[in-house]
Enzyme design. Structure first.
Site, short mmCIF file in Angstrom:
data_model
loop_
_atom_site.label_atom_id
_atom_site.label_comp_id
_atom_site.label_asym_id
_atom_site.label_seq_id
_atom_site.Cartn_x
_atom_site.Cartn_y
_atom_site.Cartn_z
N CYS A 23 36.52 47.32 44.86
CA CYS A 23 37.69 47.42 43.97
C CYS A 23 38.97 46.92 44.61
O CYS A 23 39.85 46.41 43.93
CB CYS A 23 37.88 48.87 43.50
SG CYS A 23 36.54 49.48 42.46
N HIS A 68 42.34 41.17 27.53
CA HIS A 68 42.05 39.87 28.15
C HIS A 68 43.21 39.39 29.01
O HIS A 68 43.53 38.19 29.06
CB HIS A 68 41.68 38.82 27.08
CG HIS A 68 40.30 39.02 26.54
ND1 HIS A 68 39.99 40.03 25.66
CD2 HIS A 68 39.15 38.35 26.77
CE1 HIS A 68 38.70 39.98 25.36
NE2 HIS A 68 38.15 38.98 26.03
N GLU A 136 38.78 54.28 32.22
CA GLU A 136 38.46 53.03 32.90
C GLU A 136 36.97 52.71 32.75
O GLU A 136 36.58 51.55 32.68
CB GLU A 136 38.84 53.13 34.37
CG GLU A 136 38.73 51.83 35.12
CD GLU A 136 39.30 51.94 36.52
OE1 GLU A 136 40.49 51.60 36.70
OE2 GLU A 136 38.56 52.36 37.42
#
Length: 199
Positions: A23, A68, A136
């Site tokens: 991450c 996006h 998330e």
């Protein structure tokens, strides 16, 4: 009483300094779900805390800007930021890391200000933002309350320090919406003719 509206978007980020090596070192994406929870102790003329349809305007536009898009911490490496801007038309610069916790806080600050600057026109009484839940993943989410959103120990989030790319802004119903938010402009809910007189 609480009401909840769910929004969804796809977003990419790197979460610097986190414990997970993947991450913190690799750009990756998530299918986010964001819950906006409003509360009130009275109902409007339609017997609602806040009409869900009203949340499909400015609030949805702000959240949809993240779809996006790539989000980055404005303190990240300058070359990384430059490349994000060069290779993605949709990007958002944040004054905090793009973690689930900070997404929840950031959405709280923005939506709280939208509600503050909105002229209520259908008997909405003390409607206010209760919290934001940012999912998330299917198994992990963060929930931010008012005391979290404005807690300097978690990092200051000022509206003027959040930057949306030109492409994000152009897709809003009002491309000048965020400028209006920054300059204390007003948003107006529609006036509604009463078909039944409330008691």
């Amino acid at each position: 009483m609480l009401i909840r509206k769910l929004f969804k978007f796809e977003n990419a980020h790197i979460v610097r300094n986190c414990s997970s090596e993947r991450c913190r070192t690799s750009i990756h994406g998530h299918s986010y779900k964001v819950e906006v929870l409003l509360e009130a102790t009275a109902l409007d003329h339609g017997q609602m805390v806040y009409d869900f349809g009203l949340m499909k305007g400015t609030i949805r536009d702000v959240i949809d800007a993240f779809d996006h898009a790539v989000c980055f911490w404005d303190r990240d490496d300058a070359e990384y930021i430059r490349l994000c801007k060069q290779f993605s038309a949709r990007w958002i610069s944040m004054p905090v890391s793009p973690s689930a916790e900070q997404f929840a806080r950031l959405f709280f600050v923005i939506i709280d200000q939208i509600l503050t600057q909105t002229i209520m026109a259908n008997g909405e009484a003390d409607v206010r933002l209760h919290s934001i839940i940012a999912h998330e993943t299917d198994t992990g989410y963060a929930q931010a309350f008012r005391e979290d959103a404005y807690n300097p120990r978690m990092g200051l989030i000022a509206l003027q320090d959040i930057e949306f790319s030109a492409q994000c802004q152009q897709e809003w119903h009002d491309p000048l919406m965020y400028q209006k938010l920054l300059t204390a402009g007003q948003f107006s809910n529609p006036a509604v003719p009463l078909q039944v007189q409330p008691s």
